[in-house]
Write a protein that holds these residues in place. Structure first.
Motif, PDB file in Angstrom:
ATOM      1  N   TYR A 240       0.695  11.517  -7.570  1.00  0.00           N
ATOM      2  CA  TYR A 240      -0.380  11.996  -6.708  1.00  0.00           C
ATOM      3  C   TYR A 240       0.098  13.089  -5.754  1.00  0.00           C
ATOM      4  O   TYR A 240      -0.695  13.636  -4.988  1.00  0.00           O
TER       5      TYR A 240
ATOM      6  N   LEU B 157       0.787  -1.227   0.000  1.00  0.00           N
ATOM      7  CA  LEU B 157       0.000   0.000   0.000  1.00  0.00           C
ATOM      8  C   LEU B 157       0.819   1.277   0.000  1.00  0.00           C
ATOM      9  O   LEU B 157       0.299   2.339  -0.365  1.00  0.00           O
TER      10      LEU B 157
ATOM     11  N   PHE C 184      -3.104   8.213  -7.315  1.00  0.00           N
ATOM     12  CA  PHE C 184      -2.772   7.239  -6.277  1.00  0.00           C
ATOM     13  C   PHE C 184      -3.141   5.821  -6.697  1.00  0.00           C
ATOM     14  O   PHE C 184      -2.356   4.890  -6.517  1.00  0.00           O
ATOM     15  N   LEU C 185      -4.329   5.619  -7.272  1.00  0.00           N
ATOM     16  CA  LEU C 185      -4.749   4.279  -7.659  1.00  0.00           C
ATOM     17  C   LEU C 185      -3.896   3.741  -8.804  1.00  0.00           C
ATOM     18  O   LEU C 185      -3.619   2.538  -8.871  1.00  0.00           O
ATOM     19  N   ASP C 186      -3.480   4.613  -9.738  1.00  0.00           N
ATOM     20  CA  ASP C 186      -2.598   4.186 -10.830  1.00  0.00           C
ATOM     21  C   ASP C 186      -1.256   3.717 -10.270  1.00  0.00           C
ATOM     22  O   ASP C 186      -0.727   2.673 -10.675  1.00  0.00           O
TER      23      ASP C 186
ATOM     24  N   LEU D 146      -0.655   2.732  -7.196  1.00  0.00           N
ATOM     25  CA  LEU D 146      -0.881   1.530  -6.393  1.00  0.00           C
ATOM     26  C   LEU D 146      -0.949   0.292  -7.274  1.00  0.00           C
ATOM     27  O   LEU D 146      -0.320  -0.735  -6.981  1.00  0.00           O
ATOM     28  N   ALA D 147      -1.693   0.360  -8.363  1.00  0.00           N
ATOM     29  CA  ALA D 147      -1.823  -0.791  -9.257  1.00  0.00           C
ATOM     30  C   ALA D 147      -0.479  -1.166  -9.867  1.00  0.00           C
ATOM     31  O   ALA D 147      -0.132  -2.355  -9.963  1.00  0.00           O
TER      32      ALA D 147
END
Length: 382
Positions: free
Chosen positions: A318, A121, A194-196, A198-199
């Motif tokens: 981010y 994370l 952030f999600l990009d 994280l993935a």
């Protein structure tokens, strides 16, 4: 004291800590910051495996060379030695407790959970997961005599050196895979939300695992050596003895690295650094010179995780999105500035509280009861 430990095991009080070891841990964290910010937050960790590298200024090239020769892998080796010694100290302190094994296993399992959360994370350059797994392997050896620790340490270090000389086939990804991955990292880490990020971080883990596999025997070996050193009383030795051990190790380690024997030279250089720094920290003048690093070392867990959060915001899309846009010198300056800020914060925090916030949580989960956070009246007077 023994009966207390048997009845109700608890963490050592701040007054009972060994300042010289905390000083060494605090200084080792500076080396970790320098390498992480330059090689793993500024650019993709895999960029170092590409040839030719991107052109750099003479100053950047000089700083990078110094970090490679004097700091890279040496700082983590120091942390491995300290972790092994710390595990031996915990094992010794809990000698009269029937819960010793369960407490130490719980300590390492909690560390593993922290590491996996950090890895998935926050930042996949995590070292906590590797340390927790290595600690679980080392723990049974602590029940044996000193000679077993020494022999096992030597065996794992020899295995590590053999793997360096002849890497297992198929362990590392191909150059084409690394090249494509670096290009993807330059795009996603620099501009992604952030999600990009994280993935992509999760997709990157299978490529990072071989790097840990490659150094895992060294980590176990240094854990064992750190435990052996503690049991033989080396960290508690007189400064003159420590300096007499450390200086030759530094000299021989540096010579081996310059001669191209990096793997063995790094181990010797780390041993030398550790002995010399602890020796100096034992001196009255050394305490004045290096005492500022002790609070940093006492809060190393909190500071390490905080660095991941701070650098993630500075370098990833981010946040400020500086990934791939800074040279070595500028990135290092940011890392040193963050470290200095943490030095002051750690001193301020520990004047008010017994532990750093993550250290408190780790101890609370290990012992199964909330630990006191505020200083006792006696500690406050001190």
């Amino acid at each position: 004291m023994a009966s207390d430990g048997a009845a109700s095991p608890r963490p050592i009080s701040p007054a009972g800590r060994i300042d010289a070891i905390d000083v060494l841990r605090g200084l080792a964290l500076l080396g970790v910051v320098a390498i992480n910010v330059v090689n793993e937050f500024r650019v993709s960790i895999f960029e170092q495996f590409l040839s030719p590298k991107s052109p750099t200024s003479p100053i950047d090239s000089a700083i990078e060379a110094i970090l490679t020769l004097a700091v890279e892998m040496k700082a983590l080796a120091l942390f491995s030695l300290l972790f092994g010694a710390g595990l031996a100290i915990q094992f010794e302190r809990l000698a009269n407790s029937e819960r010793r094994t369960s407490l130490l296993v719980r300590r390492l399992v909690v560390l593993l959970v922290f590491g996996l959360i950090h890895l998935c994370l926050i930042w996949n350059g995590d070292i906590l997961t590797e340390y927790a797994l290595a600690g679980l392997i080392v723990l049974p050896f602590l029940f044996g005599p000193r000679w077993l620790l020494a022999v096992a340490a030597l065996a794992f270090l020899v295995l590590y050196l053999a793997m360096q000389a002849a890497p297992p086939d198929g362990l590392f990804p191909s150059t084409a895979t690394i090249t494509q991955h670096v290009a993807d990292a330059n795009r996603i880490y620099a501009t992604g939300g952030f999600l990009d990020v994280l993935a992509f971080r999760l997709r990157e883990i299978p490529l990072i695992v071989p790097l840990h596999v490659f150094v895992f025997p060294r980590t176990i070996g240094l854990f064992l050596f750190g435990a052996f050193a503690w049991r033989t009383g080396i960290p508690q030795s007189r400064p003159r003895r420590l300096l007499s051990i450390g200086a030759p190790c530094i000299g021989l380690g540096a010579a081996l690295i310059l001669a191209g024997a990096d793997a063995l030279g790094t181990i010797l250089l780390a041993l030398g650094y550790g002995a010399v720094i602890i020796g100096i920290a034992h001196l009255a003048s050394g305490k004045k010179l290096l005492g500022w690093a002790a609070p940093m070392g006492r809060m190393a867990f909190t500071n390490y995780l905080a660095q991941s959060l701070i650098f993630g915001w500075i370098f990833y899309g981010y946040g400020l999105g500086l990934f791939g846009r800074l040279g070595v010198a500028n990135a290092l300056a940011i890392g040193v500035a963050v470290y200095i800020g943490q030095v002051f914060f750690s001193a301020w925090w520990l004047r008010r509280y017994r532990y750093g916030p993550v250290e408190w949580l780790w101890r609370t989960l290990m012992y199964g009861v909330p630990q006191p956070m505020l200083h006792s009246p006696i500690e406050a007077v001190r």
